[in-house]
Design a protein around this motif. Structure first.
Motif, PDB file in Angstrom:
ATOM      1  N   THR A 126      38.196  53.523  55.063  1.00 39.47           N
ATOM      2  CA  THR A 126      39.658  53.655  55.117  1.00 39.47           C
ATOM      3  C   THR A 126      40.321  52.524  54.335  1.00 39.47           C
ATOM      4  O   THR A 126      41.366  52.726  53.703  1.00 39.47           O
ATOM      5  CB  THR A 126      40.184  53.655  56.564  1.00 39.47           C
ATOM      6  OG1 THR A 126      39.708  52.498  57.255  1.00 39.47           O
ATOM      7  CG2 THR A 126      39.771  54.914  57.296  1.00 39.47           C
ATOM      8  N   THR A 127      39.712  51.336  54.354  1.00 36.20           N
ATOM      9  CA  THR A 127      40.245  50.221  53.563  1.00 36.20           C
ATOM     10  C   THR A 127      40.178  50.543  52.078  1.00 36.20           C
ATOM     11  O   THR A 127      41.154  50.354  51.332  1.00 36.20           O
ATOM     12  CB  THR A 127      39.455  48.932  53.845  1.00 36.20           C
ATOM     13  OG1 THR A 127      39.598  48.570  55.222  1.00 36.20           O
ATOM     14  CG2 THR A 127      39.967  47.786  52.979  1.00 36.20           C
ATOM     15  N   ALA A 128      39.021  51.027  51.625  1.00 35.60           N
ATOM     16  CA  ALA A 128      38.856  51.357  50.209  1.00 35.60           C
ATOM     17  C   ALA A 128      39.810  52.478  49.796  1.00 35.60           C
ATOM     18  O   ALA A 128      40.435  52.416  48.726  1.00 35.60           O
ATOM     19  CB  ALA A 128      37.408  51.749  49.929  1.00 35.60           C
ATOM     20  N   TRP A 129      39.951  53.487  50.644  1.00 42.19           N
ATOM     21  CA  TRP A 129      40.839  54.614  50.319  1.00 42.19           C
ATOM     22  C   TRP A 129      42.293  54.160  50.258  1.00 42.19           C
ATOM     23  O   TRP A 129      43.021  54.483  49.314  1.00 42.19           O
ATOM     24  CB  TRP A 129      40.671  55.737  51.337  1.00 42.19           C
ATOM     25  CG  TRP A 129      41.383  56.990  50.941  1.00 42.19           C
ATOM     26  CD1 TRP A 129      42.670  57.341  51.233  1.00 42.19           C
ATOM     27  CD2 TRP A 129      40.853  58.055  50.132  1.00 42.19           C
ATOM     28  NE1 TRP A 129      42.988  58.560  50.672  1.00 42.19           N
ATOM     29  CE2 TRP A 129      41.887  59.019  49.995  1.00 42.19           C
ATOM     30  CE3 TRP A 129      39.621  58.297  49.537  1.00 42.19           C
ATOM     31  CZ2 TRP A 129      41.709  60.197  49.275  1.00 42.19           C
ATOM     32  CZ3 TRP A 129      39.447  59.472  48.819  1.00 42.19           C
ATOM     33  CH2 TRP A 129      40.468  60.410  48.685  1.00 42.19           C
ATOM     34  N   HIS A 130      42.724  53.412  51.276  1.00 40.84           N
ATOM     35  CA  HIS A 130      44.098  52.916  51.296  1.00 40.84           C
ATOM     36  C   HIS A 130      44.376  52.033  50.084  1.00 40.84           C
ATOM     37  O   HIS A 130      45.428  52.136  49.443  1.00 40.84           O
ATOM     38  CB  HIS A 130      44.333  52.132  52.590  1.00 40.84           C
ATOM     39  CG  HIS A 130      45.645  51.442  52.677  1.00 40.84           C
ATOM     40  ND1 HIS A 130      46.851  52.087  52.458  1.00 40.84           N
ATOM     41  CD2 HIS A 130      45.968  50.137  52.951  1.00 40.84           C
ATOM     42  CE1 HIS A 130      47.847  51.229  52.612  1.00 40.84           C
ATOM     43  NE2 HIS A 130      47.336  50.038  52.883  1.00 40.84           N
ATOM     44  N   ALA A 131      43.413  51.169  49.742  1.00 40.43           N
ATOM     45  CA  ALA A 131      43.599  50.259  48.616  1.00 40.43           C
ATOM     46  C   ALA A 131      43.724  51.018  47.303  1.00 40.43           C
ATOM     47  O   ALA A 131      44.653  50.785  46.514  1.00 40.43           O
ATOM     48  CB  ALA A 131      42.432  49.276  48.542  1.00 40.43           C
ATOM     49  N   LEU A 132      42.794  51.914  47.061  1.00 39.14           N
ATOM     50  CA  LEU A 132      42.733  52.571  45.749  1.00 39.14           C
ATOM     51  C   LEU A 132      43.747  53.702  45.596  1.00 39.14           C
ATOM     52  O   LEU A 132      44.305  53.896  44.504  1.00 39.14           O
ATOM     53  CB  LEU A 132      41.324  53.100  45.499  1.00 39.14           C
ATOM     54  CG  LEU A 132      40.229  52.019  45.428  1.00 39.14           C
ATOM     55  CD1 LEU A 132      38.856  52.670  45.262  1.00 39.14           C
ATOM     56  CD2 LEU A 132      40.496  51.045  44.288  1.00 39.14           C
ATOM     57  N   ALA A 156      31.969  50.644  49.598  1.00 35.60           N
ATOM     58  CA  ALA A 156      32.841  51.792  49.860  1.00 35.60           C
ATOM     59  C   ALA A 156      33.764  52.054  48.673  1.00 35.60           C
ATOM     60  O   ALA A 156      33.988  53.209  48.283  1.00 35.60           O
ATOM     61  CB  ALA A 156      33.665  51.530  51.122  1.00 35.60           C
ATOM     62  N   ALA A 157      34.296  50.983  48.063  1.00 37.18           N
ATOM     63  CA  ALA A 157      35.191  51.145  46.913  1.00 37.18           C
ATOM     64  C   ALA A 157      34.467  51.749  45.710  1.00 37.18           C
ATOM     65  O   ALA A 157      35.062  52.515  44.948  1.00 37.18           O
ATOM     66  CB  ALA A 157      35.800  49.797  46.534  1.00 37.18           C
ATOM     67  N   VAL A 158      33.201  51.389  45.535  1.00 36.43           N
ATOM     68  CA  VAL A 158      32.414  51.993  44.454  1.00 36.43           C
ATOM     69  C   VAL A 158      32.369  53.515  44.627  1.00 36.43           C
ATOM     70  O   VAL A 158      32.635  54.279  43.689  1.00 36.43           O
ATOM     71  CB  VAL A 158      30.987  51.411  44.432  1.00 36.43           C
ATOM     72  CG1 VAL A 158      30.078  52.251  43.520  1.00 36.43           C
ATOM     73  CG2 VAL A 158      30.988  49.965  43.958  1.00 36.43           C
ATOM     74  N   GLN A 159      32.042  53.956  45.835  1.00 37.58           N
ATOM     75  CA  GLN A 159      31.917  55.398  46.083  1.00 37.58           C
ATOM     76  C   GLN A 159      33.271  56.107  46.005  1.00 37.58           C
ATOM     77  O   GLN A 159      33.377  57.190  45.410  1.00 37.58           O
ATOM     78  CB  GLN A 159      31.288  55.634  47.453  1.00 37.58           C
ATOM     79  CG  GLN A 159      29.817  55.229  47.525  1.00 37.58           C
ATOM     80  CD  GLN A 159      29.177  55.645  48.825  1.00 37.58           C
ATOM     81  OE1 GLN A 159      29.845  55.750  49.861  1.00 37.58           O
ATOM     82  NE2 GLN A 159      27.881  55.882  48.792  1.00 37.58           N
ATOM     83  N   VAL A 160      34.302  55.501  46.594  1.00 37.37           N
ATOM     84  CA  VAL A 160      35.626  56.124  46.558  1.00 37.37           C
ATOM     85  C   VAL A 160      36.140  56.182  45.118  1.00 37.37           C
ATOM     86  O   VAL A 160      36.670  57.206  44.671  1.00 37.37           O
ATOM     87  CB  VAL A 160      36.612  55.355  47.457  1.00 37.37           C
ATOM     88  CG1 VAL A 160      38.039  55.850  47.231  1.00 37.37           C
ATOM     89  CG2 VAL A 160      36.229  55.503  48.924  1.00 37.37           C
ATOM     90  N   GLY A 161      35.995  55.079  44.384  1.00 38.71           N
ATOM     91  CA  GLY A 161      36.455  55.051  43.004  1.00 38.71           C
ATOM     92  C   GLY A 161      35.769  56.097  42.148  1.00 38.71           C
ATOM     93  O   GLY A 161      36.406  56.781  41.325  1.00 38.71           O
ATOM     94  N   LYS A 162      34.468  56.247  42.331  1.00 40.28           N
ATOM     95  CA  LYS A 162      33.726  57.249  41.560  1.00 40.28           C
ATOM     96  C   LYS A 162      34.195  58.660  41.916  1.00 40.28           C
ATOM     97  O   LYS A 162      34.365  59.514  41.037  1.00 40.28           O
ATOM     98  CB  LYS A 162      32.227  57.100  41.812  1.00 40.28           C
ATOM     99  CG  LYS A 162      31.375  57.815  40.770  1.00 40.28           C
ATOM    100  CD  LYS A 162      31.632  57.233  39.388  1.00 40.28           C
ATOM    101  CE  LYS A 162      30.892  58.010  38.313  1.00 40.28           C
ATOM    102  NZ  LYS A 162      31.256  57.526  36.961  1.00 40.28           N
ATOM    103  N   HIS A 163      34.411  58.903  43.209  1.00 42.05           N
ATOM    104  CA  HIS A 163      34.902  60.212  43.642  1.00 42.05           C
ATOM    105  C   HIS A 163      36.256  60.527  43.023  1.00 42.05           C
ATOM    106  O   HIS A 163      36.536  61.688  42.687  1.00 42.05           O
ATOM    107  CB  HIS A 163      35.011  60.248  45.168  1.00 42.05           C
ATOM    108  CG  HIS A 163      35.755  61.431  45.696  1.00 42.05           C
ATOM    109  ND1 HIS A 163      35.262  62.719  45.609  1.00 42.05           N
ATOM    110  CD2 HIS A 163      36.983  61.526  46.295  1.00 42.05           C
ATOM    111  CE1 HIS A 163      36.139  63.558  46.139  1.00 42.05           C
ATOM    112  NE2 HIS A 163      37.186  62.864  46.551  1.00 42.05           N
ATOM    113  N   LEU A 164      37.095  59.499  42.837  1.00 45.88           N
ATOM    114  CA  LEU A 164      38.434  59.702  42.281  1.00 45.88           C
ATOM    115  C   LEU A 164      38.433  59.810  40.757  1.00 45.88           C
ATOM    116  O   LEU A 164      39.482  59.979  40.149  1.00 45.88           O
ATOM    117  CB  LEU A 164      39.352  58.561  42.715  1.00 45.88           C
ATOM    118  CG  LEU A 164      39.638  58.480  44.223  1.00 45.88           C
ATOM    119  CD1 LEU A 164      40.394  57.211  44.552  1.00 45.88           C
ATOM    120  CD2 LEU A 164      40.412  59.711  44.698  1.00 45.88           C
TER     121      LEU A 164
END
Length: 327
Positions: A126-132, A156-164
């Motif tokens: 949730t932190t990575a999603w909210h941030a990005l 988490a940010a690596v995975q979220v960023g790649k998904h986006l």
């Protein structure tokens, strides 16, 4: 009575001991959960030491994320039932065998996700999603530089960023952490302590500045990371276990760049509806197998001091977790 890690005063792990939680009734909108796993983070230990920016009341049981089985529900809880597998987060109280929490903080664990994964998922992702998404407004095709990419929120940010749809450059201090970030979807990885770190970052982005920096590290890492931004870039401040960094104020002007704070705790307090929607989104992606944490080590609850000390050292590539299901 349930066992829990309890401190009568703030301090290092040695200041805490296993004790018994006094039983308390479940309020109408609350749920009692038998905890099967609890995540351990640097922030949890920092809070236990009384060094976080907000101090909880004493006596204090650390821990901010866990997963388990619903064993009792309040009279006005209609969406959860005894026996449900749930993940939840909160302000302390998770290094324990059970917790009484608001039903609004619960999320059903997706099929295929075990308790240790669920217990280390919610806060970081949730932190990575909210941030990005909410703060950084990351767009597909942009370049994301993730500091501390082998840590909890970094991975988490690596995975979220790649998904986006971003090109993701991972910066990490050890080979194992860089390999973890690459396995999580990063397009390139650079050595965090290299003398030519900025040159490595620029080379990984074809000689250009990056669009977003995800910074859960702080300290000496902040200035060179901000200088690695391109025009209109955004530097997301997640945390500062490396210390509070300093930044020359002419840099944002010269780059047309922004320094943006990300506080997931206050976001949840001030915008609970959006926070709830974000949580549902990341768990839906987990159910699809798109987002998933990496567990490095499991500890029984009675080895809490060892586990907390390891979280402070930060050498593990992946998450550290209390595994109460097998204790």
């Amino acid at each position: 009575m349930a066992r829990a890690v309890i401190g009568k005063e703030f301090g290092p792990p040695e200041a805490y001991a296993l004790g018994e939680l006094p039983a308390r009734e479940v309020a109408p909108h609350e749920v009692r959960v038998a905890i099967r796993a609890a995540g351990i983070s640097f922030v949890d230990v920092l809070t236990a030491q009384g060094q976080y920016q907000v101090k909880p009341p004493l006596p204090f049981c650390p821990g901010s994320e866990a997963a388990g089985i619903v064993k009792e529900t309040g009279s006005k809880v209609a969406e959860f039932y005894i026996g449900d597998r749930v993940a939840f987060s909160g302000w302390g109280g998770m290094f324990a065998e059970e917790a009484v929490v608001p039903a609004s903080s619960l999320q059903t664990i997706p099929a295929g996700m075990n308790f240790t994964e669920a217990a280390t998922f919610s806060v970081s992702y949730t932190t990575a999603w909210h941030a990005l998404v909410d703060r950084g407004k990351l767009q597909s095709g942009e370049t994301l530089l993730v500091l501390g990419a082998g840590g909890a929120t970094g991975y988490a940010a690596v995975q979220v960023g790649k998904h986006l749809g971003a090109r993701v450059i991972a910066s990490a201090s050890s080979k194992a952490k860089r390999e973890l970030a690459l396995a999580g979807g990063a397009d390139a990885a650079v050595e965090a302590r290299a003398d030519e770190w900025r040159e490595q970052v620029r080379a990984a982005n074809n000689g250009k500045g990056v669009d977003i920096v995800f910074d859960p590290v702080g300290g000496d890492a902040t200035d060179p990371a901000f200088r690695s931004l391109g025009w209109g870039g955004r530097h997301l401040v997640i945390g500062f276990p490396g210390g509070i960094g300093s930044l020359r104020t002419n840099l944002p002007l010269l780059k047309g760049a922004s320094l943006i704070g990300v506080d997931i705790r206050q976001f949840g307090e001030k915008e609970p509806q959006r926070a709830s929607e974000n949580r549902k989104t990341i768990f839906a992606l987990a159910e699809q197998g798109i987002l998933r944490p990496k567990i490095a080590k499991r500890y029984p609850l009675d080895r809490f001091r060892e586990a907390m000390e390891e979280a402070v050292i930060g050498q593990c590539a992946g998450r550290i977790v209390f595994d109460l299901a097998s204790s």
